[in-house]
Design an enzyme around this catalytic site. Structure first.
Site, PDB file in Angstrom:
ATOM      1  N   ARG A 105      55.418  18.540  42.755  1.00 11.64           N
ATOM      2  CA  ARG A 105      56.043  18.402  41.428  1.00 11.64           C
ATOM      3  C   ARG A 105      56.090  19.784  40.782  1.00 11.64           C
ATOM      4  O   ARG A 105      55.460  20.039  39.759  1.00 11.64           O
ATOM      5  CB  ARG A 105      55.262  17.411  40.558  1.00 11.64           C
ATOM      6  CG  ARG A 105      54.904  16.091  41.221  1.00 11.64           C
ATOM      7  CD  ARG A 105      56.073  15.291  41.702  1.00 11.64           C
ATOM      8  NE  ARG A 105      56.782  14.520  40.696  1.00 11.64           N
ATOM      9  CZ  ARG A 105      56.416  13.344  40.213  1.00 11.64           C
ATOM     10  NH1 ARG A 105      55.283  12.810  40.593  1.00 11.64           N
ATOM     11  NH2 ARG A 105      57.164  12.687  39.355  1.00 11.64           N
ATOM     12  N   SER A 128      60.669  11.495  40.741  1.00 13.67           N
ATOM     13  CA  SER A 128      61.124  11.601  39.349  1.00 13.67           C
ATOM     14  C   SER A 128      62.490  10.963  39.152  1.00 13.67           C
ATOM     15  O   SER A 128      62.700  10.226  38.187  1.00 13.67           O
ATOM     16  CB  SER A 128      61.200  13.069  38.907  1.00 13.67           C
ATOM     17  OG  SER A 128      59.905  13.569  38.726  1.00 13.67           O
ATOM     18  N   ASP A 166      62.946  16.249  43.842  1.00 11.82           N
ATOM     19  CA  ASP A 166      61.893  15.356  43.370  1.00 11.82           C
ATOM     20  C   ASP A 166      62.413  13.921  43.213  1.00 11.82           C
ATOM     21  O   ASP A 166      62.827  13.490  42.140  1.00 11.82           O
ATOM     22  CB  ASP A 166      61.348  15.909  42.043  1.00 11.82           C
ATOM     23  CG  ASP A 166      60.168  15.128  41.520  1.00 11.82           C
ATOM     24  OD1 ASP A 166      59.838  14.078  42.114  1.00 11.82           O
ATOM     25  OD2 ASP A 166      59.589  15.553  40.506  1.00 11.82           O
ATOM     26  N   GLN A 204      62.157  20.801  41.872  1.00 10.32           N
ATOM     27  CA  GLN A 204      62.681  19.783  40.949  1.00 10.32           C
ATOM     28  C   GLN A 204      63.910  19.035  41.494  1.00 10.32           C
ATOM     29  O   GLN A 204      64.009  17.821  41.342  1.00 10.32           O
ATOM     30  CB  GLN A 204      63.049  20.441  39.627  1.00 10.32           C
ATOM     31  CG  GLN A 204      62.282  19.851  38.479  1.00 10.32           C
ATOM     32  CD  GLN A 204      62.399  20.687  37.218  1.00 10.32           C
ATOM     33  OE1 GLN A 204      63.180  21.631  37.134  1.00 10.32           O
ATOM     34  NE2 GLN A 204      61.625  20.323  36.222  1.00 10.32           N
ATOM     35  N   TYR A 239      48.761  15.385  37.475  1.00 13.88           N
ATOM     36  CA  TYR A 239      48.581  13.935  37.538  1.00 13.88           C
ATOM     37  C   TYR A 239      47.341  13.517  36.754  1.00 13.88           C
ATOM     38  O   TYR A 239      46.456  14.326  36.496  1.00 13.88           O
ATOM     39  CB  TYR A 239      48.410  13.489  38.990  1.00 13.88           C
ATOM     40  CG  TYR A 239      49.689  13.505  39.778  1.00 13.88           C
ATOM     41  CD1 TYR A 239      50.645  12.519  39.591  1.00 13.88           C
ATOM     42  CD2 TYR A 239      49.940  14.497  40.711  1.00 13.88           C
ATOM     43  CE1 TYR A 239      51.822  12.521  40.322  1.00 13.88           C
ATOM     44  CE2 TYR A 239      51.113  14.510  41.452  1.00 13.88           C
ATOM     45  CZ  TYR A 239      52.045  13.512  41.248  1.00 13.88           C
ATOM     46  OH  TYR A 239      53.211  13.522  41.977  1.00 13.88           O
TER      47      TYR A 239
END
Ligand code: NAD
Length: 385
Positions: free
Chosen positions: A126, A137, A134, A131, A232
């Site tokens: 992450r 997400s 990902d 990005q 996290y």
């Protein structure tokens, strides 16, 4: 280099790994793309759209066995005739999908045994550089959006405030528990629909993001570190759980819709709404539990079911991204093509394990399970069986 798109056989899976637009871009880069017949059907992408994008439509056996890179959404599983899909993969080929390697480490063992190089989309780091790859997400955001729509549809009330000749309607109160990717999208969606939104998370770092979306952040001061590596959440102590329950009970009680999204990687989802808390909610109110598949954030959730419990509707959806297969596939396609851009140089595969994205997402290679967490999970499975 032949890239192939498999048809998902999991009944509830409507997404497809590449859309025709993504195929067209790969073909323009000189790559050969094969698509299994009917692969995009349930996401409304026809075989003829793939053909127009430059793909070759093929049957199952050819697509799987002749692929250099096979793209999927769900992990390979057993076909109707009992044959494991994995047996159709050629030695030395590459598989990219959500493989759930920590939840199902035995699949990683089988992939290693078949000498398949596999990439798990759950293990993309992450980070800012990763990005565009990902997929957790891109798909979580869809789940957060859809959770609000489901909650609003089940609520016997309006969401927005309305001033009418027949009187004024107060806006619905939405309480979002867990403000990660799904939670933040749920907050934004619930706000756009005109409700009053409160949100809670054990990571204090999300306070500003919650507030910037126009929601109130419910703060619980805990005397322990709640954030682990990678941003996290950590599993919290019993004392902290009790402290959070004391604070959030009032907010659950006052909410018309509670949307729960809390997860701790590699663990069962934490219970945030106990039976006693749910029992205090107003009749007609709704809980949408996005953690249903991981055991549920609400003690009364039944995964995959909508139930009425004590006058409240409790919804435990499974695989919400699959219920929006067009955009879910479009975003997932982009995640996969971004990962492939990193791996394919001059139309050939180049695995540079010094790259942190490749290193962390590659589960198996050359007959080995590369990821130590997956090896540990497999060992635990072997010890317990
Ligand atoms: P997730 O799905 O693992 O968990 C959802 C949310 O639940 C998290 O915000 C977590 O803090 C929260 N939670 C866990 N236990 C809880 C509890 N007991 N009570 C209340 N809330 C609880 O999280 P995610 O959405 O995948 O995001 C995880 C992290 O990754 C976040 O820090 C996020 O900002 C970060 N992230 C970074 C990038 C990037 O930099 N490219 C992209 C995506 C996510």
């Amino acid at each position: 280099m032949r890239i192939a798109v498999a048809k998902e056989i999991e009944v509830s899976e409507r997404r497809v790994a590449l859309t025709p637009d993504a195929v067209s871009r790969l073909v323009k880069q000189g790559l050969e793309v094969w698509v299994e017949r009917g692969a995009g059907e349930r996401a409304f992408f026809t075989d003829s759209a793939y053909e127009a994008a430059g793909a070759t439509i093929g049957d199952t056996a050819a697509v799987w066995s002749e692929a250099d890179i096979l793209l999927k959404v769900s992990p390979p599983q057993e076909k109707e005739n009992g044959q494991p899909e994995i047996e159709m993969l050629r030695e030395g080929s590459v598989l990219m999908a959500f493989l759930n390697p920590l939840g199902n480490p035995d699949l990683a063992r089988q992939l290693a045994e078949r000498k398949v190089t596999s990439f798990s989309m759950e293990l993309i780091p992450r980070t800012t550089r990763a990005q565009s790859m990902d997929a957790l997400s891109s798909q979580a955001s869809i789940a957060g959006y859809k959770a609000v729509l489901i909650g609003a549809a089940a609520l016997p009330k309006y969401f927005p405030m309305l001033t009418t000749a027949a009187g004024t309607i107060a806006p619905a109160k939405v309480f979002v528990m867990g403000a990660g990717v799904a939670g933040l999208q749920a907050i934004a969606t619930a706000r756009r629909m005109g409700s009053m939104v409160e949100a809670f998370d054990i990571r204090p770092a999300v306070k500003e993001e919650v507030q910037s979306l126009g929601a109130k952040f419910v703060e619980v001061k805990l005397e322990e570190q709640t954030t682990a590596a990678g941003g996290y959440a950590k599993e919290i102590s019993e004392a902290s759980k009790q402290r959070t329950q004391e604070v959030v009970t009032e907010h659950v009680k006052n909410a018309d819709v509670v949307i729960t999204t809390a997860q701790v990687p590699g663990r069962k989802a934490p219970v945030l709404v106990t039976e006693e808390m749910a029992a205090q909610m107003k009749p007609g109110s709704v809980i949408v539990d996005l953690a249903a598949e991981q055991g549920g954030n609400c003690a009364c959730t039944e995964p995959g079911k909508d139930i009425v419990w004590n006058g409240i509707t409790i919804i435990g959806p499974i695989n919400l991204p699959s219920s929006m297969p067009v955009h879910a596939s479009q975003l997932y396609s982009k995640n996969l093509t971004s990962l492939m851009q990193l791996l394919i140089k001059d139309k050939a595969l180049q695995l540079n394990f010094a790259d942190d994205i490749i290193d962390s997402a590659c589960v198996t290679h050359a007959g080995e399970i590369r990821n130590s967490r997956v090896r540990d999970a497999l060992q635990a499975l072997t010890v317990n069986s």
